[in-house]
Design a protein around this motif. Structure first.
Motif, PDB file in Angstrom:
ATOM      1  N   ARG A 102       0.842  -1.194   0.000  1.00 57.77           N
ATOM      2  CA  ARG A 102       0.000   0.000   0.000  1.00 57.77           C
ATOM      3  C   ARG A 102       0.878   1.244   0.000  1.00 57.77           C
ATOM      4  O   ARG A 102       1.964   1.240   0.567  1.00 57.77           O
ATOM      5  CB  ARG A 102      -0.904   0.022   1.238  1.00 57.77           C
ATOM      6  CG  ARG A 102      -1.853  -1.170   1.354  1.00 57.77           C
ATOM      7  CD  ARG A 102      -2.701  -1.030   2.612  1.00 57.77           C
ATOM      8  NE  ARG A 102      -3.694  -2.088   2.702  1.00 57.77           N
ATOM      9  CZ  ARG A 102      -3.578  -3.189   3.440  1.00 57.77           C
ATOM     10  NH1 ARG A 102      -2.479  -3.380   4.171  1.00 57.77           N
ATOM     11  NH2 ARG A 102      -4.535  -4.104   3.461  1.00 57.77           N
ATOM     12  N   PRO A 103       0.387   2.318  -0.582  1.00 59.68           N
ATOM     13  CA  PRO A 103       1.166   3.565  -0.548  1.00 59.68           C
ATOM     14  C   PRO A 103       1.018   4.320   0.760  1.00 59.68           C
ATOM     15  O   PRO A 103       1.797   5.244   1.026  1.00 59.68           O
ATOM     16  CB  PRO A 103       0.581   4.372  -1.707  1.00 59.68           C
ATOM     17  CG  PRO A 103      -0.841   3.900  -1.801  1.00 59.68           C
ATOM     18  CD  PRO A 103      -0.817   2.434  -1.437  1.00 59.68           C
ATOM     19  N   ALA A 104       0.015   3.959   1.569  1.00 58.77           N
ATOM     20  CA  ALA A 104      -0.252   4.709   2.795  1.00 58.77           C
ATOM     21  C   ALA A 104      -0.774   3.781   3.879  1.00 58.77           C
ATOM     22  O   ALA A 104      -1.453   2.780   3.597  1.00 58.77           O
ATOM     23  CB  ALA A 104      -1.268   5.814   2.524  1.00 58.77           C
ATOM     24  N   TYR A 105      -0.457   4.117   5.122  1.00 60.89           N
ATOM     25  CA  TYR A 105      -0.891   3.355   6.292  1.00 60.89           C
ATOM     26  C   TYR A 105      -1.296   4.315   7.400  1.00 60.89           C
ATOM     27  O   TYR A 105      -0.869   5.466   7.427  1.00 60.89           O
ATOM     28  CB  TYR A 105       0.250   2.462   6.803  1.00 60.89           C
ATOM     29  CG  TYR A 105       0.584   1.333   5.870  1.00 60.89           C
ATOM     30  CD1 TYR A 105       0.000   0.079   6.027  1.00 60.89           C
ATOM     31  CD2 TYR A 105       1.479   1.523   4.826  1.00 60.89           C
ATOM     32  CE1 TYR A 105       0.305  -0.964   5.167  1.00 60.89           C
ATOM     33  CE2 TYR A 105       1.787   0.486   3.957  1.00 60.89           C
ATOM     34  CZ  TYR A 105       1.192  -0.756   4.132  1.00 60.89           C
ATOM     35  OH  TYR A 105       1.482  -1.780   3.279  1.00 60.89           O
ATOM     36  N   ALA A 106      -2.106   3.805   8.322  1.00 59.44           N
ATOM     37  CA  ALA A 106      -2.410   4.588   9.515  1.00 59.44           C
ATOM     38  C   ALA A 106      -1.189   4.661  10.428  1.00 59.44           C
ATOM     39  O   ALA A 106      -0.885   5.721  10.984  1.00 59.44           O
ATOM     40  CB  ALA A 106      -3.600   3.991  10.255  1.00 59.44           C
ATOM     41  N   GLY A 132       8.594   8.125   0.256  1.00 59.68           N
ATOM     42  CA  GLY A 132       7.233   8.489  -0.110  1.00 59.68           C
ATOM     43  C   GLY A 132       6.126   7.721   0.581  1.00 59.68           C
ATOM     44  O   GLY A 132       4.941   8.009   0.336  1.00 59.68           O
ATOM     45  N   LEU A 133       6.448   6.752   1.434  1.00 61.66           N
ATOM     46  CA  LEU A 133       5.395   6.045   2.154  1.00 61.66           C
ATOM     47  C   LEU A 133       4.666   7.028   3.062  1.00 61.66           C
ATOM     48  O   LEU A 133       5.293   7.748   3.845  1.00 61.66           O
ATOM     49  CB  LEU A 133       5.981   4.905   2.991  1.00 61.66           C
ATOM     50  CG  LEU A 133       4.962   4.039   3.733  1.00 61.66           C
ATOM     51  CD1 LEU A 133       4.250   3.104   2.765  1.00 61.66           C
ATOM     52  CD2 LEU A 133       5.636   3.237   4.846  1.00 61.66           C
ATOM     53  N   ALA A 134       3.335   7.061   2.980  1.00 59.84           N
ATOM     54  CA  ALA A 134       2.538   7.988   3.782  1.00 59.84           C
ATOM     55  C   ALA A 134       2.045   7.291   5.050  1.00 59.84           C
ATOM     56  O   ALA A 134       1.543   6.162   4.985  1.00 59.84           O
ATOM     57  CB  ALA A 134       1.356   8.503   2.981  1.00 59.84           C
ATOM     58  N   GLU A 138       1.236   7.439  13.516  1.00 57.55           N
ATOM     59  CA  GLU A 138       2.569   7.548  14.069  1.00 57.55           C
ATOM     60  C   GLU A 138       3.445   6.375  13.649  1.00 57.55           C
ATOM     61  O   GLU A 138       2.956   5.327  13.197  1.00 57.55           O
ATOM     62  CB  GLU A 138       2.517   7.622  15.601  1.00 57.55           C
ATOM     63  CG  GLU A 138       2.115   6.323  16.291  1.00 57.55           C
ATOM     64  CD  GLU A 138       2.198   6.456  17.820  1.00 57.55           C
ATOM     65  OE1 GLU A 138       2.014   7.569  18.347  1.00 57.55           O
ATOM     66  OE2 GLU A 138       2.439   5.419  18.480  1.00 57.55           O
ATOM     67  N   VAL A 139       4.745   6.568  13.813  1.00 62.66           N
ATOM     68  CA  VAL A 139       5.719   5.486  13.712  1.00 62.66           C
ATOM     69  C   VAL A 139       5.960   5.002  15.137  1.00 62.66           C
ATOM     70  O   VAL A 139       6.356   5.779  16.006  1.00 62.66           O
ATOM     71  CB  VAL A 139       7.035   5.973  13.082  1.00 62.66           C
ATOM     72  CG1 VAL A 139       8.052   4.832  13.018  1.00 62.66           C
ATOM     73  CG2 VAL A 139       6.777   6.558  11.696  1.00 62.66           C
ATOM     74  N   ALA A 140       5.709   3.723  15.380  1.00 62.99           N
ATOM     75  CA  ALA A 140       5.891   3.146  16.708  1.00 62.99           C
ATOM     76  C   ALA A 140       7.098   2.217  16.671  1.00 62.99           C
ATOM     77  O   ALA A 140       7.123   1.259  15.901  1.00 62.99           O
ATOM     78  CB  ALA A 140       4.648   2.375  17.135  1.00 62.99           C
ATOM     79  N   GLY A 245     -10.311  -1.051  10.999  1.00 65.71           N
ATOM     80  CA  GLY A 245      -9.983  -0.587   9.656  1.00 65.71           C
ATOM     81  C   GLY A 245      -8.652   0.107   9.538  1.00 65.71           C
ATOM     82  O   GLY A 245      -8.199   0.380   8.414  1.00 65.71           O
ATOM     83  N   ASP A 246      -7.997   0.425  10.664  1.00 61.89           N
ATOM     84  CA  ASP A 246      -6.657   1.011  10.579  1.00 61.89           C
ATOM     85  C   ASP A 246      -5.720   0.056   9.850  1.00 61.89           C
ATOM     86  O   ASP A 246      -5.707  -1.146  10.134  1.00 61.89           O
ATOM     87  CB  ASP A 246      -6.088   1.279  11.986  1.00 61.89           C
ATOM     88  CG  ASP A 246      -6.612   2.562  12.602  1.00 61.89           C
ATOM     89  OD1 ASP A 246      -7.303   3.324  11.900  1.00 61.89           O
ATOM     90  OD2 ASP A 246      -6.337   2.791  13.802  1.00 61.89           O
ATOM     91  N   GLU A 247      -4.941   0.595   8.929  1.00 64.13           N
ATOM     92  CA  GLU A 247      -3.969  -0.217   8.198  1.00 64.13           C
ATOM     93  C   GLU A 247      -2.602  -0.020   8.831  1.00 64.13           C
ATOM     94  O   GLU A 247      -2.103   1.100   8.916  1.00 64.13           O
ATOM     95  CB  GLU A 247      -3.967   0.168   6.721  1.00 64.13           C
ATOM     96  CG  GLU A 247      -5.292  -0.157   6.040  1.00 64.13           C
ATOM     97  CD  GLU A 247      -5.400   0.402   4.637  1.00 64.13           C
ATOM     98  OE1 GLU A 247      -4.683   1.387   4.339  1.00 64.13           O
ATOM     99  OE2 GLU A 247      -6.180  -0.131   3.841  1.00 64.13           O
TER     100      GLU A 247
END
Length: 322
Positions: A102-106, A132-134, A138-140, A245-247
């Motif tokens: 995926r190009p984007a994640y929660a 470019g990953l969206a 947050e980053v955990a 639904g969070d990715e």
């Protein structure tokens, strides 16, 4: 068993997970490996096969004996067996990395480990974001208060990096270095006088990137052991308030993808209803050259095939009502 999105598109969540577990567990490569080590594939349902494989792998592929991974013994395998193990590991998804689908994640979750792996995984996360990953949340960066071994400290020193005391210290140092930050914007924690009971959280806010939280969790069984991966994932989920639904993208090493993906499904996807994708660090990324991946032996792959089996058994058991 590499990606949640690779599950078949029909049936309930439990049915899809069961189908995927069965496909991995009953695959031709794993059957061939069991046969090579003298096992007879059992009759019965998936529960019976998982129980058999857990017991069989304990007898033939457990070289840790309850010790930490660096202290595992290396088995003496003949060349044909070693080659078969590597071929099987590749077929089961433990060797070759894959990019995010995926190009984007929660959220982006970085799992801790041995010192060199901590540095590489944090570096890879920073690389993905700058490529470019969206990430909207947050980053955990998840670790524990596990003390570093002398070997880990030497590895860090040889690379010109600080010889920190614990796993979470290495992760924190790596975040500061890879994300160009120096002081946490928020921090909290409890020093309970023992690392199995304590926790800490530090959140950094790098310019132009999502916030980065470095978290060390307490153990869910503090009288028996330190915090493990599932403990840190559950603890983080409670802090970040995961929503259905969070990715979530989880970053580890390729060798750990199957077992840690199953752990994430069990501890995050099932209770919170989020979607999980798990990937391994790509060794071709030039930014990671400061600490190359350690040589992984056939014995290490056998050990982590066993870890995947045990994680899938726990995941499958967790699908039962009640």
């Amino acid at each position: 068993m590499q990606r949640a999105d690779a599950f078949p598109s029909t049936g309930t969540v439990a049915e899809r997970i069961t189908q995927d577990v069965r496909a991995w567990i009953c695959s031709t490569p794993l059957r061939g490996l069991v046969r090579h080590f003298g096992g007879d594939w059992p009759a019965g349902d998936l529960d019976a096969v998982l129980r058999f494989l857990d017991d069989f792998s304990a007898d033939h592929w457990d070289f840790r004996g309850g010790r930490e991974r660096p202290d595992a013994r290396e088995p003496d395998l003949d060349p044909a067996t070693a080659a078969l193990v590597l071929d099987t590991a590749a077929a089961l998804g433990l060797i070759h990395p894959a990019p995010p689908v995926r190009p984007a994640y929660a959220h982006l979750v970085v799992l801790g480990g041995l010192a060199h792996a901590c540095v590489r995984r944090v570096g890879y996360a920073a690389h993905l974001l700058r490529a470019g990953l969206a990430v909207s949340g947050e980053v955990a960066v998840l670790g524990s208060f596990r003390p570093l071994s002398d070997w880990e400290r030497r590895t860090l020193a040889d690379a010109g990096l600080p010889a920190d005391d614990t796993e979470v210290d290495v992760l924190d140092t790596a975040v500061r270095r890879m994300f160009g930050v120096s002081t946490p914007a928020e921090q909290a924690g409890v020093d309970a006088g023992h690392p199995h009971h304590s926790w800490s959280s530090r959140t950094y806010r790098p310019a132009g990137l999502p916030p980065v939280r470095v978290l060390a969790a307490p153990s869910s069984e503090p009288d028996r052991r330190r915090a493990h991966t599932a403990d840190t994932q559950r603890f983080w989920a409670g802090h970040v308030r995961l929503a259905p639904g969070d990715e979530v993208l989880t970053v580890t090493a390729p060798i750990y993808v199957p077992f840690q993906h199953c752990d994430a499904l069990r501890t995050l996807a099932l209770p919170y209803g989020c979607d999980i994708d798990t990937i391994g660090v790509d060794p071709a990324v030039a930014d990671l050259a400061v600490l190359p991946e350690q040589t992984l032996t056939p014995g290490r792959y056998l050990q982590e095939i066993r870890s995947a089996i045990r994680s899938m058994r726990a995941l499958h058991a967790g699908l039962r009502p009640g």
